[in-house]
Design an enzyme around this catalytic site. Structure first.
Site, PDB file in Angstrom:
ATOM      1  N   GLU A 160      -9.909  -1.555   4.959  1.00 35.92           N
ATOM      2  CA  GLU A 160      -8.763  -1.729   5.853  1.00 35.92           C
ATOM      3  C   GLU A 160      -9.208  -1.711   7.309  1.00 35.92           C
ATOM      4  O   GLU A 160      -8.739  -2.484   8.120  1.00 35.92           O
ATOM      5  CB  GLU A 160      -7.739  -0.601   5.613  1.00 35.92           C
ATOM      6  CG  GLU A 160      -6.527  -0.696   6.540  1.00 35.92           C
ATOM      7  CD  GLU A 160      -5.496   0.423   6.320  1.00 35.92           C
ATOM      8  OE1 GLU A 160      -5.743   1.318   5.495  1.00 35.92           O
ATOM      9  OE2 GLU A 160      -4.462   0.380   7.001  1.00 35.92           O
ATOM     10  N   SER A 196       4.307  -1.170   4.539  1.00 39.98           N
ATOM     11  CA  SER A 196       4.393  -2.507   5.161  1.00 39.98           C
ATOM     12  C   SER A 196       4.528  -3.577   4.088  1.00 39.98           C
ATOM     13  O   SER A 196       3.842  -3.524   3.063  1.00 39.98           O
ATOM     14  CB  SER A 196       3.130  -2.804   5.965  1.00 39.98           C
ATOM     15  OG  SER A 196       2.992  -1.876   6.991  1.00 39.98           O
ATOM     16  N   GLN A 228       0.828  -1.216   0.000  1.00 42.91           N
ATOM     17  CA  GLN A 228       0.000   0.000   0.000  1.00 42.91           C
ATOM     18  C   GLN A 228       0.863   1.266   0.000  1.00 42.91           C
ATOM     19  O   GLN A 228       1.541   1.543   0.988  1.00 42.91           O
ATOM     20  CB  GLN A 228      -0.883   0.003   1.259  1.00 42.91           C
ATOM     21  CG  GLN A 228      -1.763   1.228   1.407  1.00 42.91           C
ATOM     22  CD  GLN A 228      -2.551   1.198   2.717  1.00 42.91           C
ATOM     23  OE1 GLN A 228      -2.115   0.596   3.697  1.00 42.91           O
ATOM     24  NE2 GLN A 228      -3.690   1.858   2.749  1.00 42.91           N
ATOM     25  N   GLY A 229       0.814   2.032  -1.074  1.00 44.61           N
ATOM     26  CA  GLY A 229       1.595   3.270  -1.175  1.00 44.61           C
ATOM     27  C   GLY A 229       0.720   4.493  -0.964  1.00 44.61           C
ATOM     28  O   GLY A 229       0.373   5.198  -1.923  1.00 44.61           O
ATOM     29  N   TYR A 230       0.350   4.736   0.292  1.00 46.14           N
ATOM     30  CA  TYR A 230      -0.440   5.930   0.629  1.00 46.14           C
ATOM     31  C   TYR A 230       0.452   6.984   1.296  1.00 46.14           C
ATOM     32  O   TYR A 230       0.609   8.090   0.817  1.00 46.14           O
ATOM     33  CB  TYR A 230      -1.560   5.555   1.613  1.00 46.14           C
ATOM     34  CG  TYR A 230      -2.863   5.080   0.999  1.00 46.14           C
ATOM     35  CD1 TYR A 230      -2.902   4.484  -0.242  1.00 46.14           C
ATOM     36  CD2 TYR A 230      -4.060   5.224   1.702  1.00 46.14           C
ATOM     37  CE1 TYR A 230      -4.105   4.039  -0.784  1.00 46.14           C
ATOM     38  CE2 TYR A 230      -5.272   4.788   1.174  1.00 46.14           C
ATOM     39  CZ  TYR A 230      -5.288   4.199  -0.067  1.00 46.14           C
ATOM     40  OH  TYR A 230      -6.474   3.767  -0.591  1.00 46.14           O
ATOM     41  N   SER A 231       1.052   6.622   2.472  1.00 46.91           N
ATOM     42  CA  SER A 231       1.716   7.630   3.310  1.00 46.91           C
ATOM     43  C   SER A 231       3.003   8.150   2.673  1.00 46.91           C
ATOM     44  O   SER A 231       3.718   7.421   1.992  1.00 46.91           O
ATOM     45  CB  SER A 231       2.071   7.035   4.672  1.00 46.91           C
ATOM     46  OG  SER A 231       0.935   6.502   5.284  1.00 46.91           O
ATOM     47  N   SER A 261      -4.396   7.359  13.313  1.00 48.53           N
ATOM     48  CA  SER A 261      -3.953   7.496  14.711  1.00 48.53           C
ATOM     49  C   SER A 261      -5.151   7.709  15.657  1.00 48.53           C
ATOM     50  O   SER A 261      -6.263   8.025  15.211  1.00 48.53           O
ATOM     51  CB  SER A 261      -2.992   8.683  14.835  1.00 48.53           C
ATOM     52  OG  SER A 261      -3.712   9.882  14.688  1.00 48.53           O
TER      53      SER A 261
HETATM   54  C1  LIG Z   1       3.290  -0.259  11.763  1.00 48.80           C
HETATM   55  C2  LIG Z   1       2.829   0.713  10.713  1.00 48.80           C
HETATM   56  C3  LIG Z   1       2.550   0.256   9.433  1.00 48.80           C
HETATM   57  C4  LIG Z   1       2.143   1.135   8.442  1.00 48.80           C
HETATM   58  N1  LIG Z   1       1.907   0.657   7.172  1.00 48.80           N
HETATM   59  C5  LIG Z   1       1.592   1.510   6.174  1.00 48.80           C
HETATM   60  C6  LIG Z   1       1.454   1.039   4.817  1.00 48.80           C
HETATM   61  O1  LIG Z   1       1.586  -0.150   4.534  1.00 48.80           O
HETATM   62  N2  LIG Z   1       1.188   1.947   3.848  1.00 48.80           N
HETATM   63  C7  LIG Z   1       1.008   3.267   4.102  1.00 48.80           C
HETATM   64  O2  LIG Z   1       0.731   4.021   3.171  1.00 48.80           O
HETATM   65  N3  LIG Z   1       1.139   3.762   5.382  1.00 48.80           N
HETATM   66  C8  LIG Z   1       1.442   2.909   6.413  1.00 48.80           C
HETATM   67  N4  LIG Z   1       1.606   3.394   7.692  1.00 48.80           N
HETATM   68  C9  LIG Z   1       1.534   4.828   7.917  1.00 48.80           C
HETATM   69  C10 LIG Z   1       0.322   5.287   8.730  1.00 48.80           C
HETATM   70  O3  LIG Z   1      -0.833   5.267   7.950  1.00 48.80           O
HETATM   71  C11 LIG Z   1       0.660   6.715   9.230  1.00 48.80           C
HETATM   72  O4  LIG Z   1       1.748   6.591  10.140  1.00 48.80           O
HETATM   73  C12 LIG Z   1      -0.515   7.358   9.944  1.00 48.80           C
HETATM   74  O5  LIG Z   1      -1.537   7.662   9.023  1.00 48.80           O
HETATM   75  C13 LIG Z   1      -0.090   8.661  10.676  1.00 48.80           C
HETATM   76  O6  LIG Z   1       0.580   9.512   9.808  1.00 48.80           O
HETATM   77  P1  LIG Z   1       2.014  10.128  10.163  1.00 48.80           P
HETATM   78  O7  LIG Z   1       2.891   9.014  10.614  1.00 48.80           O
HETATM   79  O8  LIG Z   1       2.458  10.936   8.997  1.00 48.80           O
HETATM   80  O9  LIG Z   1       1.776  11.078  11.425  1.00 48.80           O
HETATM   81  P2  LIG Z   1       1.210  12.576  11.388  1.00 48.80           P
HETATM   82  O10 LIG Z   1      -0.004  12.619  10.528  1.00 48.80           O
HETATM   83  O11 LIG Z   1       2.319  13.504  11.070  1.00 48.80           O
HETATM   84  O12 LIG Z   1       0.764  12.761  12.893  1.00 48.80           O
HETATM   85  C14 LIG Z   1       1.675  13.098  13.932  1.00 48.80           C
HETATM   86  C15 LIG Z   1       0.876  13.282  15.228  1.00 48.80           C
HETATM   87  O13 LIG Z   1      -0.054  14.384  15.077  1.00 48.80           O
HETATM   88  C16 LIG Z   1      -1.398  13.927  15.336  1.00 48.80           C
HETATM   89  N5  LIG Z   1      -2.328  14.611  14.435  1.00 48.80           N
HETATM   90  C17 LIG Z   1      -2.206  14.737  13.098  1.00 48.80           C
HETATM   91  N6  LIG Z   1      -3.265  15.406  12.598  1.00 48.80           N
HETATM   92  C18 LIG Z   1      -4.076  15.683  13.640  1.00 48.80           C
HETATM   93  C19 LIG Z   1      -5.337  16.352  13.763  1.00 48.80           C
HETATM   94  N7  LIG Z   1      -5.969  16.843  12.693  1.00 48.80           N
HETATM   95  N8  LIG Z   1      -5.899  16.454  14.995  1.00 48.80           N
HETATM   96  C20 LIG Z   1      -5.257  15.941  16.105  1.00 48.80           C
HETATM   97  N9  LIG Z   1      -4.047  15.306  16.041  1.00 48.80           N
HETATM   98  C21 LIG Z   1      -3.470  15.183  14.833  1.00 48.80           C
HETATM   99  C22 LIG Z   1      -1.364  12.434  15.046  1.00 48.80           C
HETATM  100  O14 LIG Z   1      -2.393  11.752  15.761  1.00 48.80           O
HETATM  101  C23 LIG Z   1       0.015  12.046  15.567  1.00 48.80           C
HETATM  102  O15 LIG Z   1      -0.004  11.873  16.966  1.00 48.80           O
HETATM  103  C24 LIG Z   1       1.997   2.528   8.727  1.00 48.80           C
HETATM  104  C25 LIG Z   1       2.284   2.995  10.023  1.00 48.80           C
HETATM  105  C26 LIG Z   1       2.693   2.109  10.994  1.00 48.80           C
HETATM  106  C27 LIG Z   1       2.996   2.656  12.370  1.00 48.80           C
END
Ligand SMILES: Cc1cc2nc3c(=O)[nH]c(=O)nc-3n(C[C@H](O)[C@H](O)[C@H](O)COP(=O)(O)OP(=O)(O)OC[C@H]3O[C@@H](n4cnc5c(N)ncnc54)[C@H](O)[C@@H]3O)c2cc1C
Length: 410
Positions: A247, A164, A129-132, A384
């Site tokens: 998902e 992942s 999955q290439g989202y983030s 999150s």
């Molecule tokens: C084990 C694991 C596997 C993963 N696998 C994949 C994958 O296969 N493919 C993929 O595409 N992604 C994957 N991800 C990524 C995951 O989807 C992102 O980590 C997640 O969406 C959070 O984005 P970020 O890490 O950029 O944090 P950020 O969005 O930068 O957030 C940082 C902090 O700010 C808080 N925050 C952000 N916006 C708000 C708001 N509007 N209000 C209140 N608080 C806020 C968040 O809750 C967090 O605490 C994976 C992550 C993990 C940990």
């Protein structure tokens, strides 16, 4: 909420139990009881068994290689597999079958369905999955990876992160910006990109547990065919949101079963360590027990709606928030029970970075330390905890929307 199944459904359960009894080795305890080298061999042969039985994609129509099961049958199958401690597929199937396959059934063209769905099931294509991206996680609409048309192909440049199982995949479904001038959610497309090409580089990320389950993926003039856009050019946001529903919605049936088994293992650990009579430990164990019971009822509520024909909506956020926050607490208790041994990794670590350790896992410090570390990630992936609370507040409770920065500052 309807907490019981009909006699017809229970008859189907017996059929699944008979299938498991026939196909699993005698004295089977669950994948957690296998050593790591035995595990990958078992998962590969189990995947083939499921493929041949039509159980890899139980809800897909038979014409696409699925089993065409009713919603009730799918739930029962998932429950019995979780109880038996067997996976529903291989490591990339959650991305290929559950996420992409279901999304293609909803949004894909006839050509895309005919080409990709059988290849996903046979294992010819393994997806991730290439989202983030570094600047697009919770705010997924901010994706910056660019895709531009060059003749009959899209040319992609940019980066994905936290991918992942990307190191095990050969295809990546990619959210890309195809119209940089459109408002941010309107200029995104959902592209199907082969990874075995010079323009794609996968770099593993080392996790705190020492494992590398996720990766960075770099695109440098990577290419995919023009027709491999799902749901139409610049319509990727709607497609991406459908996929996230698949998902986030699946664990209502299986989650409580896994967490119940994990808690039973923790009760055993407390007895083994001689703290089962400690009033403070007992109080914390009782708290965990009550949480798992509530999780079960939350799951039943979601299932009742699913069986009545509703797709998981914003209320999936309640379950996600609930299990992931619970899991941080129960694994902290496990480390407290281990005491000084919780500082020393001994035994077999969890096989996956997601959710609980596998059923049948030993009560080793490595299992609990690994699960403790993985539980921190549970409140981040698939949205999150803060984002789940926003969804619950805004979409279920009807609270005012969170303030956005002025348009010029975005
Ligand atoms: C084990 C694991 C596997 C993963 N696998 C994949 C994958 O296969 N493919 C993929 O595409 N992604 C994957 N991800 C990524 C995951 O989807 C992102 O980590 C997640 O969406 C959070 O984005 P970020 O890490 O950029 O944090 P950020 O969005 O930068 O957030 C940082 C902090 O700010 C808080 N925050 C952000 N916006 C708000 C708001 N509007 N209000 C209140 N608080 C806020 C968040 O809750 C967090 O605490 C994976 C992550 C993990 C940990």
């Amino acid at each position: 909420m309807q907490p019981t199944y009909t006699a017809e459904a229970e008859a189907y359960r017996e059929k699944v139990q008979a299938f498991l009894a026939e196909k699993l080795p005698t004295n089977w305890k669950g994948t957690g009881a296998l050593e790591h080298d035995e595990l990958s061999e078992f998962v590969a042969s189990w995947r083939q068994t499921l493929y041949e039985a039509g159980y890899l994609a139980p809800g897909w129509p038979v014409e696409y290689g699925g089993a065409g099961l009713t919603a009730t049958e799918q739930v029962i199958l998932a429950e019995e597999f979780a109880r038996a401690g067997v996976p529903t597929g291989g490591p990339n199937d959650v991305f290929g079958i559950q996420m992409l396959g279901n999304t293609l059934l909803m949004w894909g063209s006839d050509e895309q369905k005919a080409h990709y769905l059988p290849r996903i099931l046979s294992g010819a294509d393994r997806w991730c999955q290439g989202y983030s991206e570094p600047n697009a996680g919770s705010d997924l609409g901010n994706v910056g990876l660019r895709a531009e048309l060059d003749g009959d192909e899209w040319v992609l440049n940019g980066q994905k992160i936290w991918t992942s199982a990307g190191h095990l995949a050969d295809h990546i479904f990619t959210l890309a910006r195809t119209d940089p001038d459109a408002p941010k959610h309107k200029g995104i497309s959902f592209l199907l990109v082969p990874m075995e090409q010079p323009g794609i580089e996968v770099r593993p990320i080392k996790m705190i547990s020492g494992e590398s389950e996720f990766n960075e993926v770099f695109y440098t003039d990577a290419r995919c065919p023009k027709d491999d856009v799902v749901g139409g050019v610049n319509n990727g946001w709607a497609v991406a949101m459908s996929l996230l529903g698949f998902e986030r919605g699946e664990s209502a049936a299986t989650g409580p079963i896994r967490f119940e088994a994990e808690l039973d293992r923790l009760f055993d650990l407390a007895r083994e360590r001689g703290v089962a009579d400690d009033p403070l430990i007992r109080q914390r164990l009782a708290w965990c027990y009550s949480k798992v019971r509530i999780m079960k009822f939350l799951g039943m509520r979601t299932l009742t709606k699913f069986l009545a024909g509703h797709h998981p909506g914003p209320d999936a956020a309640i379950s996600k928030l609930y299990w992931s926050e619970y899991h941080k607490v129960v694994t902290e208790l496990a480390l407290d029970i281990l005491g000084a041994d919780g500082q020393q990794i001994d035994g077999r670590p969890p096989a996956s970075a997601f959710n609980t350790d596998d059923p049948g896992a030993p009560n080793s410090s490595a299992s609990w330390i690994g699960t403790f570390l993985n539980a921190r990630a549970g409140t981040i992936y698939a949205g999150s905890s803060q984002i789940q609370r926003n969804i619950i507040g805004e979409m279920i409770l009807g609270l005012p929307k969170e303030p956005k920065p002025p348009a010029g500052d975005r």
